[in-house]
Write an enzyme that holds these catalytic residues in place. Structure first.
Site, short mmCIF file in Angstrom:
data_model
loop_
_atom_site.label_atom_id
_atom_site.label_comp_id
_atom_site.label_asym_id
_atom_site.label_seq_id
_atom_site.Cartn_x
_atom_site.Cartn_y
_atom_site.Cartn_z
N ASN A 189 0.59 -1.09 0.25
CA ASN A 189 -0.01 0.00 0.07
C ASN A 189 0.71 0.99 0.11
O ASN A 189 1.32 1.49 0.39
CB ASN A 189 -0.98 -0.36 1.52
N CYS B 266 10.65 20.53 -9.16
CA CYS B 266 11.38 20.75 -8.77
C CYS B 266 12.43 21.74 -8.86
O CYS B 266 12.15 22.46 -9.59
CB CYS B 266 12.83 19.39 -8.97
N CYS C 141 15.15 22.82 -10.45
CA CYS C 141 15.85 22.25 -11.98
C CYS C 141 15.02 22.52 -12.73
O CYS C 141 15.34 22.55 -13.19
CB CYS C 141 16.59 21.24 -11.03
N HIS D 75 5.66 -0.45 -2.97
CA HIS D 75 5.49 0.37 -3.85
C HIS D 75 5.50 1.80 -3.57
O HIS D 75 4.88 2.94 -4.54
CB HIS D 75 4.23 -0.40 -4.55
N ALA E 130 -9.86 -7.93 7.26
CA ALA E 130 -8.43 -7.26 7.98
C ALA E 130 -8.94 -7.00 10.25
O ALA E 130 -7.94 -7.53 10.45
CB ALA E 130 -7.96 -5.90 7.23
N SER F 24 -4.46 -9.80 -2.64
CA SER F 24 -5.22 -11.17 -4.06
C SER F 24 -3.97 -11.98 -5.06
O SER F 24 -3.86 -13.32 -5.10
CB SER F 24 -5.13 -10.04 -5.92
N1 APR Z 1 -10.02 -7.55 4.59
C1 APR Z 1 -8.97 -7.83 4.66
N2 APR Z 1 -9.00 -8.18 2.55
C2 APR Z 1 -9.64 -7.68 1.85
C3 APR Z 1 -10.98 -6.74 3.20
C4 APR Z 1 -10.79 -6.48 4.43
N3 APR Z 1 -12.09 -5.57 4.73
N4 APR Z 1 -11.50 -6.37 1.77
C5 APR Z 1 -11.28 -6.82 0.41
N5 APR Z 1 -10.12 -7.47 0.99
C6 APR Z 1 -9.07 -8.00 -0.26
C7 APR Z 1 -10.10 -9.08 -1.06
O1 APR Z 1 -10.14 -10.63 -1.45
C8 APR Z 1 -8.97 -9.20 -2.29
O2 APR Z 1 -7.94 -10.14 -2.46
O3 APR Z 1 -8.00 -7.02 -0.50
C9 APR Z 1 -7.40 -8.04 -2.08
C10 APR Z 1 -7.72 -6.76 -2.64
O4 APR Z 1 -6.52 -7.26 -4.25
P1 APR Z 1 -5.70 -6.01 -5.15
O5 APR Z 1 -7.48 -5.48 -4.95
O6 APR Z 1 -5.71 -6.82 -6.00
O7 APR Z 1 -4.91 -5.72 -4.36
P2 APR Z 1 -3.19 -6.05 -3.97
O8 APR Z 1 -2.87 -7.24 -4.02
O9 APR Z 1 -2.99 -4.64 -3.01
O10 APR Z 1 -2.88 -5.21 -5.66
C11 APR Z 1 -1.43 -5.35 -5.50
O11 APR Z 1 -1.70 -4.27 -7.27
O12 APR Z 1 -2.38 -2.47 -8.93
C12 APR Z 1 -0.89 -2.73 -8.40
O13 APR Z 1 0.32 -1.52 -7.19
C13 APR Z 1 -1.08 -1.76 -7.49
O14 APR Z 1 0.00 -2.45 -4.94
C14 APR Z 1 -1.12 -2.96 -5.64
C15 APR Z 1 -0.67 -4.06 -6.20
#
Ligand code: APR
Length: 239
Positions: free
Chosen positions: A97, A142, A144, A114, A225, A183
């Site tokens: 995040n 900046c 510069c 990230h 979470a 995810s």
């Molecule tokens: N508590 C826990 N998990 C949750 C909740 C919650 N309240 N709500 C949603 N989720 C889960 C979803 O089920 C999903 O598996 O959070 C996950 C979010 O997945 P993504 O949107 O794909 O996010 P993330 O895995 O952090 O993405 C990774 O992808 O686009 C890039 O740089 C961006 O950091 C990001 C990276």
């Protein structure tokens, strides 16, 4: 009710967080319902080519994300991690995040894979500038004259090597690995549960949904979470 974890049974603990960790604070996820990449095309807003073609548009997009983040506040799950760090000296947070929510909750030892919405970078001078607290960037250029870019890993960017090696080090030497709200589709982060598992860590996933990583976990907690962390660590937060 699930069997709680006692952090004192472990030498080194890693919390690995994704967008689902911040979702409960109100920050949109990337791929789920209402996810950022359903609304915005990353090729227009989240890659170096877009920035070179339209720096103002890319910076506007990131200011919107700063506005969203500032409307939100850390939740009890963030605070549980902060409190656990007070009882145990070897707890690391590796996060995908960029919203700075762990730091706002008072957490230490946070590795931002990230980057951060709250830092700008001048690629001409190799300078990093903190830009905290307000939605508008203090300066878009900046001294510069170069456009400042958000110090964020965009699509097609290489990750920062030092940050990756710090994450690899804590993950490969932890004995408890807790993945929360990701995810697991983005590399190298998607390889971390496997790395932790192969190095002997006990691995737990907190996510309301099954993910592509679920296979690697010894235990899964199908909760949000904050509820998952509360049930797992059985800790009342100090508000
Ligand atoms: N508590 C826990 N998990 C949750 C909740 C919650 N309240 N709500 C949603 N989720 C889960 C979803 O089920 C999903 O598996 O959070 C996950 C979010 O997945 P993504 O949107 O794909 O996010 P993330 O895995 O952090 O993405 C990774 O992808 O686009 C890039 O740089 C961006 O950091 C990001 C990276």
């Amino acid at each position: 009710m699930i069997v709680p974890i006692d952090v004192s049974d472990f030498h080194q603990i890693v919390f690995f967080t994704g967008a689902g960790m911040s979702a409960e604070s109100g920050v949109p996820t990337y791929r789920g319902k209402g996810g950022i990449w359903h609304k915005y095309n990353w090729e227009e807003y989240a890659c170096q080519t877009a920035f070179e073609q339209n720096p103002q548009g890319v910076l506007d997009f990131h200011e919107l994300r700063r506005i969203e983040a500032l409307k939100c506040a850390p939740h009890n799950g963030h605070r549980i991690m902060t409190d656990l760090q007070k009882y145990h000296n070897h707890i690391w947070i590796v996060t995908q995040n960029i919203d700075g929510m762990h730091q706002r909750a008072g957490s230490q030892n946070t590795i931002e894979l990230h980057g951060s919405l709250w830092r700008m970078r001048c690629d001409q001078e190799g300078k990093i500038i903190e830009d905290l607290q307000q939605s508008e960037y203090r300066s878009r250029k900046c001294s510069c004259g170069t456009w400042l870019r958000p110090d964020i890993i965009w699509f097609q960017d290489m990750l920062n090597e030092q940050v990756v090696s710090a994450a690899n080090e804590v993950i490969s030497s932890c004995d408890l690995f807790v993945s929360i709200g990701t995810s697991g589709v983005v590399w190298p982060a998607a390889g971390y549960p496997k790395m932790a598992k192969e190095n002997g860590a006990y691995c737990i996933e907190i996510n309301p949904e099954t993910t592509e990583l679920t296979y690697y976990f010894d235990r899964t907690v199908r909760q949000s979470a904050s509820t998952g962390l509360w049930e797992l660590f059985n800790l009342e937060v100090q508000t």
